[in-house]
Design a protein around this motif. Sequence first.
Motif, short mmCIF file in Angstrom:
data_model
loop_
_atom_site.label_atom_id
_atom_site.label_comp_id
_atom_site.label_asym_id
_atom_site.label_seq_id
_atom_site.Cartn_x
_atom_site.Cartn_y
_atom_site.Cartn_z
N LYS A 230 3.13 5.91 -3.14
CA LYS A 230 4.27 6.69 -3.17
C LYS A 230 4.94 6.52 -4.55
O LYS A 230 5.94 6.86 -5.09
N GLY A 231 4.05 5.83 -5.51
CA GLY A 231 4.28 5.65 -6.75
C GLY A 231 5.40 4.86 -7.03
O GLY A 231 6.26 4.81 -8.14
N ARG A 232 5.47 3.81 -6.35
CA ARG A 232 6.73 2.94 -6.17
C ARG A 232 6.44 1.54 -6.86
O ARG A 232 7.36 0.76 -7.16
N GLN A 233 5.16 1.34 -6.87
CA GLN A 233 4.70 0.05 -7.21
C GLN A 233 5.12 -0.43 -8.75
O GLN A 233 4.92 0.41 -9.56
N ASP A 234 5.40 -1.61 -8.87
CA ASP A 234 5.98 -2.18 -10.09
C ASP A 234 7.15 -1.45 -10.59
O ASP A 234 7.32 -1.36 -11.96
N THR A 235 8.00 -0.74 -9.87
CA THR A 235 9.13 -0.03 -10.20
C THR A 235 10.33 -0.88 -9.57
O THR A 235 10.25 -1.46 -8.48
N PRO A 236 11.47 -0.48 -9.89
CA PRO A 236 12.70 -1.06 -9.10
C PRO A 236 12.84 -0.68 -7.84
O PRO A 236 13.56 -1.30 -7.11
N GLY A 237 12.17 0.56 -7.46
CA GLY A 237 12.34 1.03 -6.14
C GLY A 237 11.19 0.55 -5.19
O GLY A 237 11.08 1.00 -4.19
N ALA A 238 10.69 -0.53 -5.63
CA ALA A 238 9.39 -0.99 -4.80
C ALA A 238 10.07 -1.74 -3.82
O ALA A 238 11.04 -2.54 -3.86
N ARG A 239 9.57 -1.34 -2.51
CA ARG A 239 10.09 -2.13 -1.51
C ARG A 239 9.54 -3.39 -0.87
O ARG A 239 9.99 -4.12 0.02
N ALA A 240 8.29 -3.73 -1.28
CA ALA A 240 7.63 -4.78 -0.79
C ALA A 240 7.94 -6.03 -1.26
O ALA A 240 8.06 -6.93 -0.38
N PRO A 241 8.63 -6.28 -2.47
CA PRO A 241 8.97 -7.73 -2.92
C PRO A 241 10.17 -8.20 -1.99
O PRO A 241 10.35 -9.41 -1.65
N ALA A 242 11.00 -7.37 -1.30
CA ALA A 242 12.00 -7.97 -0.34
C ALA A 242 11.47 -8.71 0.91
O ALA A 242 12.11 -9.39 1.52
N TRP A 243 10.00 -8.58 1.11
CA TRP A 243 9.48 -9.36 2.06
C TRP A 243 8.99 -10.52 1.73
O TRP A 243 8.43 -11.38 2.77
N TRP A 244 9.08 -11.02 0.54
CA TRP A 244 8.85 -12.18 0.18
C TRP A 244 9.50 -13.14 -0.70
O TRP A 244 9.43 -14.20 -0.73
N ARG A 245 10.46 -12.49 -1.41
CA ARG A 245 11.16 -13.24 -2.21
C ARG A 245 12.23 -14.35 -1.47
O ARG A 245 12.29 -15.23 -2.23
N SER A 246 12.61 -13.90 -0.45
CA SER A 246 13.67 -15.16 -0.09
C SER A 246 12.91 -16.20 0.55
O SER A 246 13.66 -17.05 1.03
N PHE A 247 11.70 -16.07 0.57
CA PHE A 247 10.76 -17.32 0.99
C PHE A 247 10.36 -18.38 -0.14
O PHE A 247 9.60 -19.17 -0.22
N HIS A 248 10.82 -17.77 -1.36
CA HIS A 248 10.66 -18.57 -2.63
C HIS A 248 8.91 -18.41 -2.81
O HIS A 248 8.38 -19.36 -3.15
N LEU A 249 8.66 -17.20 -2.62
CA LEU A 249 7.17 -16.81 -2.98
C LEU A 249 7.04 -15.57 -4.08
O LEU A 249 8.04 -15.09 -4.35
N ARG A 250 5.82 -15.57 -4.80
CA ARG A 250 5.65 -14.38 -5.64
C ARG A 250 4.36 -13.98 -5.60
O ARG A 250 3.24 -14.65 -4.85
N LEU A 251 4.10 -12.80 -5.81
CA LEU A 251 2.74 -12.26 -5.79
C LEU A 251 1.79 -13.19 -6.76
O LEU A 251 2.24 -13.21 -7.97
N HIS A 252 0.87 -13.59 -6.46
CA HIS A 252 -0.08 -14.42 -7.28
C HIS A 252 -1.14 -13.64 -8.33
O HIS A 252 -1.12 -14.09 -9.39
N GLU B 55 0.60 -1.37 -0.07
CA GLU B 55 0.00 0.11 -0.02
C GLU B 55 0.97 1.29 0.03
O GLU B 55 0.43 2.21 -0.58
N SER B 56 1.90 1.16 0.88
CA SER B 56 2.82 2.39 0.82
C SER B 56 3.47 2.71 -0.50
O SER B 56 3.82 3.57 -1.14
N ASP B 57 4.00 1.50 -1.35
CA ASP B 57 4.49 1.50 -2.72
C ASP B 57 3.48 2.11 -3.40
O ASP B 57 3.79 3.05 -4.49
N ARG B 58 2.31 1.78 -3.34
CA ARG B 58 1.07 2.44 -4.12
C ARG B 58 1.12 3.80 -3.78
O ARG B 58 1.08 4.62 -4.94
#
Length: 349
Positions: A49-71, A44-47
């Motif tokens: 602040k205009g960071r969603q789906d950009t290289p600066g998005a901060r949310a993906p760091a919270w799921w990538r290391s668990f071998h997960l992706r947004l469905h 929601e913060s990425d959305r």
Amino acid sequence: MGSDSDKECFDKSGPKHISEIDWGNEGHRRCITACLVRATYILESDRTKGRQDTPGARAPAWWRSFHLRLHRSPPLTGPSSIYGAIFEHVPPPAPPPEGARRRHQPPAPPPHFIVAFRGTKLRVIPDIKDDISIILNLQDTCIRFRKAREHVAELLLEATGISGSGGVVWLAGHSLGASVALDVGRDLVIRRALNLPTFLFNPPHLHMSEVAKLDWCRAKCVVKGAAVAHTAMRPHKKTMEALFRKLRPWVPELYVHKDDKICQGYIDHFEREAKMMAECPRNLTAASQGQSVEDDEEVPRVQPHLLPSVRLWKNSTKTTCPCHAHKLKHWRKPDGGLNLSTKRYRYQA
């Protein structure tokens, strides 16, 4: 209920205390689901602040290391904000036989999907409205609750055929989001007899009126000549007993801090109920929950906090203030960083 600031820094490699994920480890499950709930806040913060789906998005760091992706993209979205997300497990490449660690038993399988719901962001008006609806027991009127049920129902259809049934989809949420996850999980038990693993972090339980209700229940145990009251309560009691029998097999993981006033009602309720059960020969769980029931309803309306069976995890770690006790970040720590105690409460039919 449940604002969680996104100023905290997160190691992009994941939690430092988890070097290899063990989905059967209680501490790992707690930490991972808490991180995914955290991801919904950051989405929601990425959305905004205009960071969603950009290289600066901060949310993906919270799921990538668990071998997960947004469905799904976009995630679960309400009238003006992202309130949740569905994460899909993507198995990592299998290690070569010579590099694989020997195990005495096969590892616990990961869930195929995890659905996570965030708590309140104070500047999002729909969040505040839904908080008020929970207090008034009007959560059934909230779009967020209805849409969450629909999304999970669709997900379960998509997951048909995947082995593991109840373990395929997990639910998780913090504060307001925990109320949503609780509502979805409870509805699936009642309507479809599906018991999804559910992780509830600091769900609200405003309990100021519970003392009076429980005192009334205790009085019924010892006062003679209550035939009129007993007769009047009989339809209600039968309805609630049937509901509680349906819900009994579902045992969510409930995480609360002893100093958190927003969810302390759960601790008070279960500890008081255990004492009452020792004193009273009859099970008064339904009455003590204070449900509102209409005899002609297919599924009776229940209080947002209704949980007949639960595994309660109580964190007694010292905090600087009551507000700090409600933070989600406690639950991402290793067991050694928390003063944890746990007890399983099972409704006795």
